[in-house]
Motif scaffolding. Structure first.
Motif, PDB file in Angstrom:
ATOM      1  N   VAL A   6       0.870  -1.177   0.000  1.00 27.18           N
ATOM      2  CA  VAL A   6       0.000   0.000   0.000  1.00 27.18           C
ATOM      3  C   VAL A   6       0.906   1.226   0.000  1.00 27.18           C
ATOM      4  CG1 VAL A   6      -1.786   1.270   1.243  1.00 27.18           C
ATOM      5  CG2 VAL A   6      -1.797  -1.230   1.271  1.00 27.18           C
ATOM      6  N   CYS A   7       0.539   2.231  -0.767  1.00 22.31           N
ATOM      7  CA  CYS A   7       1.384   3.416  -0.879  1.00 22.31           C
ATOM      8  C   CYS A   7       1.319   4.265   0.400  1.00 22.31           C
ATOM      9  CB  CYS A   7       0.960   4.274  -2.069  1.00 22.31           C
ATOM     10  SG  CYS A   7       1.365   3.515  -3.666  1.00 22.31           S
ATOM     11  N   PRO A   8       2.464   4.619   0.981  1.00 20.97           N
ATOM     12  CA  PRO A   8       2.465   5.504   2.141  1.00 20.97           C
ATOM     13  C   PRO A   8       2.447   6.968   1.712  1.00 20.97           C
ATOM     14  CG  PRO A   8       4.701   4.839   1.668  1.00 20.97           C
ATOM     15  CD  PRO A   8       3.817   4.166   0.634  1.00 20.97           C
ATOM     16  N   ASP A   9       2.322   7.864   2.679  1.00 21.00           N
ATOM     17  CA  ASP A   9       2.435   9.295   2.397  1.00 21.00           C
ATOM     18  C   ASP A   9       3.897   9.716   2.298  1.00 21.00           C
ATOM     19  OD1 ASP A   9      -0.459  10.011   2.622  1.00 21.00           O
ATOM     20  OD2 ASP A   9      -0.164   9.289   4.665  1.00 21.00           O
ATOM     21  N   VAL A  10       4.766   9.051   3.067  1.00 18.35           N
ATOM     22  CA  VAL A  10       6.192   9.379   3.103  1.00 18.35           C
ATOM     23  C   VAL A  10       6.994   8.087   3.040  1.00 18.35           C
ATOM     24  CG1 VAL A  10       8.022  10.587   4.356  1.00 18.35           C
ATOM     25  CG2 VAL A  10       5.647  11.347   4.598  1.00 18.35           C
ATOM     26  N   LEU A  11       8.069   8.106   2.262  1.00 16.70           N
ATOM     27  CA  LEU A  11       8.932   6.939   2.137  1.00 16.70           C
ATOM     28  C   LEU A  11      10.365   7.347   2.463  1.00 16.70           C
ATOM     29  CD1 LEU A  11       9.231   3.965   1.321  1.00 16.70           C
ATOM     30  CD2 LEU A  11       9.583   4.711  -1.041  1.00 16.70           C
ATOM     31  N   PHE A  12      10.883   6.848   3.604  1.00 15.54           N
ATOM     32  CA  PHE A  12      12.267   7.094   3.999  1.00 15.54           C
ATOM     33  C   PHE A  12      13.144   5.981   3.427  1.00 15.54           C
ATOM     34  CE2 PHE A  12       9.859   9.207   7.387  1.00 15.54           C
ATOM     35  CZ  PHE A  12      10.524  10.425   7.484  1.00 15.54           C
ATOM     36  N   MET A  13      14.299   6.355   2.867  1.00 23.32           N
ATOM     37  CA  MET A  13      15.260   5.383   2.333  1.00 23.32           C
ATOM     38  C   MET A  13      16.561   5.517   3.097  1.00 23.32           C
ATOM     39  SD  MET A  13      14.584   5.661  -1.756  1.00 23.32           S
ATOM     40  CE  MET A  13      12.938   5.391  -2.451  1.00 23.32           C
ATOM     41  N   ASP A  14      16.948   4.459   3.818  1.00 25.12           N
ATOM     42  CA  ASP A  14      18.118   4.507   4.694  1.00 25.12           C
ATOM     43  C   ASP A  14      18.996   3.284   4.459  1.00 25.12           C
ATOM     44  OD1 ASP A  14      19.925   5.160   6.670  1.00 25.12           O
ATOM     45  OD2 ASP A  14      18.676   4.460   8.319  1.00 25.12           O
ATOM     46  N   TYR A  15      19.583   3.188   3.248  1.00 23.54           N
ATOM     47  CA  TYR A  15      20.481   2.078   2.957  1.00 23.54           C
ATOM     48  C   TYR A  15      21.943   2.449   3.171  1.00 23.54           C
ATOM     49  CZ  TYR A  15      16.540  -0.577   1.336  1.00 23.54           C
ATOM     50  OH  TYR A  15      15.358  -1.253   1.303  1.00 23.54           O
TER      51      TYR A  15
END
Length: 560
Positions: free
Chosen positions: A185-194
């Motif tokens: 499901v699509c969120p409002d915010v997507l954090f990317m921490d790789y």
């Protein structure tokens, strides 16, 4: 789960900070000796006295002090550093931020973030956030019950529901191949921490030895925005990789890649380094301590509140209207894992039975086991130099591919590490064409989940398969051949003067050779993975010859 946040305000002095740490330690020690096995909420009263903030330490000074910042009580020394590298947002930051940008970027697009903040500003309003990443957002290295940064961020922004969907030792390339289940499901915010994992990973979709950090970050961002165009992308800038030639990707550096992708795709960069002075620079350094998780959460909250202040001030020039798919930063990103639709997935998270094994397990050298506690997979181990039966060293798994053969993709996930691993040969069905996967990455002492992807192509070449871009070639006899994205091919004659011999267009399937191909079926097929004997180079790093398989996926590379 209830965590102990053991937090303190950024403006407090080192003495009160140290006293608090001693009190927390004694409290936890007494709590453990009490015999309770349950985690309880630990409420810490914040001191009321504020110490005078010391001079800011940003930029080069920040880099020089990063180890002190990582392991000592240096919160007061970080006054003045900002996580937002945008001069256009300077006026919305707290007044004690005296040097907001060490490496400035142009004005960002904020429309997607503002949409989430508008939902949160409504009466009883909330917004949903998903955190993708490796071990950092999972709190690897923290004591049980100590909160990692996503839980701390949830405490600082209670109207933002933070859901962590991270997996240890993974990179952007891995997330790209698993995005369908990571974002159901699509969120409002997507954090990317790789973070460092992206700098350490080798991308097996390219010719072996070729780095692909930038294309991998772009491919993940592009696919995430294609699936969820209204989601706000937030890139956690976790490493600059200054002066680390052995781990630094060829071109571009990790931070450069993150910033280029964020600027092109309307994402926001929040610099963990600029705000906290911490970055993991070597295998011998542990994961960040609780203090750094708290600082990261505070830096994200500071950035979030500054962006929200710009929204409430109705600031102009930060983008508006719906997001549209831009031109690529790197054409190479088109040829990374194209798992738009997964037709079948077998992986360790679903368990051993998800692998439809067709070889005789009783005669096989492959065993489904945990070579490291909590890390299962299909493992094969032999003694270097010792002979072994090829049939017993071959794992055979049935997978269902789509009926559109030209766009099919096979993805293989495996342990990639710095010692005691070798190579494996992969092929499908009884076709003689094969490809090799190398599990060794001896550049540094890192272990990650490697991801190798193979498109369909006749005789393991690009012909007959599908590219994301049109490619051309001029042969020595003057024949001009064009391959189109759907796998179609057209030949025509042109004078030799119009093209060089054997020329491949730059905007091709990675020059027609760099992306790897296998003869993939339409419908079901048998995927074969066979351990190879160690060569001289691998023998230098191996006391055992080992390969560990963690997932196989059959994908349709084109959206329906």
């Amino acid at each position: 789960e209830i965590y102990a946040l053991d937090s303190w305000p950024a403006g407090h002095g080192a003495a009160s900070h140290a006293a608090m740490k001693r009190s927390i330690f004694l409290f936890l020690l007494l709590h453990q000796h009490a015999g309770s096995k349950k985690h309880k909420a630990i409420h810490i009263k914040q001191p009321a006295v504020h110490a005078k903030p010391s001079a800011p330490r940003c930029g080069d000074k920040c880099m020089a002090a990063r180890r002190e910042a990582a392991y000592g009580p240096t919160a007061p020394k970080l006054q003045g550093c900002s996580p937002l590298p945008y001069p256009s947002l300077r006026r919305f930051l707290p007044k004690n931020i005296t040097r907001p940008e060490a490496h400035p970027m142009e004005t960002p697009r904020l429309a997607d973030v503002w949409a989430a903040q508008k939902k949160m500003a409504a009466h009883n309003g909330t917004a949903d956030a998903v955190v993708l990443g490796g071990s950092m957002p999972l709190g690897q290295g923290l004591r049980p019950g100590i909160a990692p940064w996503p839980a701390r961020l949830q405490a600082l922004l209670p109207n933002l529901n933070v859901d962590v969907r991270a997996t240890r030792s993974t990179s952007s390339a891995w997330a790209l191949g698993n995005l369908a289940r990571l974002l159901p499901v699509c969120p409002d915010v997507l954090f990317m921490d790789y973070g460092v994992n992206d700098a350490a990973a080798i991308y097996n979709a390219f010719v072996p030895g070729s780095a692909g950090t930038g294309p991998a970050i772009e491919a993940l961002s592009r696919e995430a925005k294609r699936r969820c165009p209204a989601a706000a992308l937030v890139h956690i800038e976790g490493a600059w990789n200054h002066g680390e030639k052995t781990r630094e990707p060829t071109v571009p550096r990790l931070a450069d890649a993150q910033r280029a992708v964020a600027a092109r795709y309307g994402g926001i960069v929040i610099s963990f380094i600029a705000g906290t002075c911490y970055q993991k620079t070597g295998w011998f350094e542990p994961h960040p301590p609780p203090a750094e998780h708290q600082r990261l959460a505070e830096q994200i909250a500071t950035a979030w509140n500054a962006i929200d202040a710009a929204r409430r001030a109705k600031a102009k020039g930060f983008g508006k209207g719906p997001w549209t798919l831009p031109q690529r930063v790197w054409n190479a990103s088109a040829e990374l894992d194209s798992c738009s639709v997964t037709t079948e997935l077998a992986n360790v998270e679903k368990g051993e039975k998800s692998f439809r094994r067709v070889d005789d397990a009783s005669k096989s050298l492959w065993r489904y086991e945990e070579d490291v506690k909590g890390r299962p997979g299909f493992v094969i181990k032999t003694t270097p130099g010792a002979a072994f039966d090829a049939a017993a060293a071959t794992l055979r798994v049935r997978l269902k591919f789509s009926d559109r053969q030209a766009t099919n993709t096979l993805r293989v996930e495996f342990l990639q590490t710095y010692e005691n691993v070798g190579t494996a040969t992969v092929w499908v069905g009884d076709h003689p064409a094969t490809q090799r996967i190398d599990a060794l990455d001896a550049r540094d002492r890192f272990s990650t989940i490697g991801s190798a992807s193979f498109r369909h192509g006749k005789n393991a070449q690009f012909e007959g398969g599908a590219c994301n871009v049109t490619m051309t070639r001029t042969d020595e006899d003057g024949t001009f051949t064009t391959w189109f994205a759907d796998g179609a091919k057209i030949k025509s004659k042109k004078p030799r003067s119009t093209g060089s011999k054997g020329y491949l267009s730059a905007k091709t399937c990675q020059q027609g050779t760099a992306f790897r191909y296998l003869d993939l079926p339409a419908g079901e097929g048998i995927v074969n993975v066979r351990l190879d004997a160690l060569d001289a180079m691998h023998r230098e790093h191996a006391a055992v010859n080992k390969f560990k398989l963690v997932a196989l996926a059959a994908c349709d590379g084109k959206p329906p």
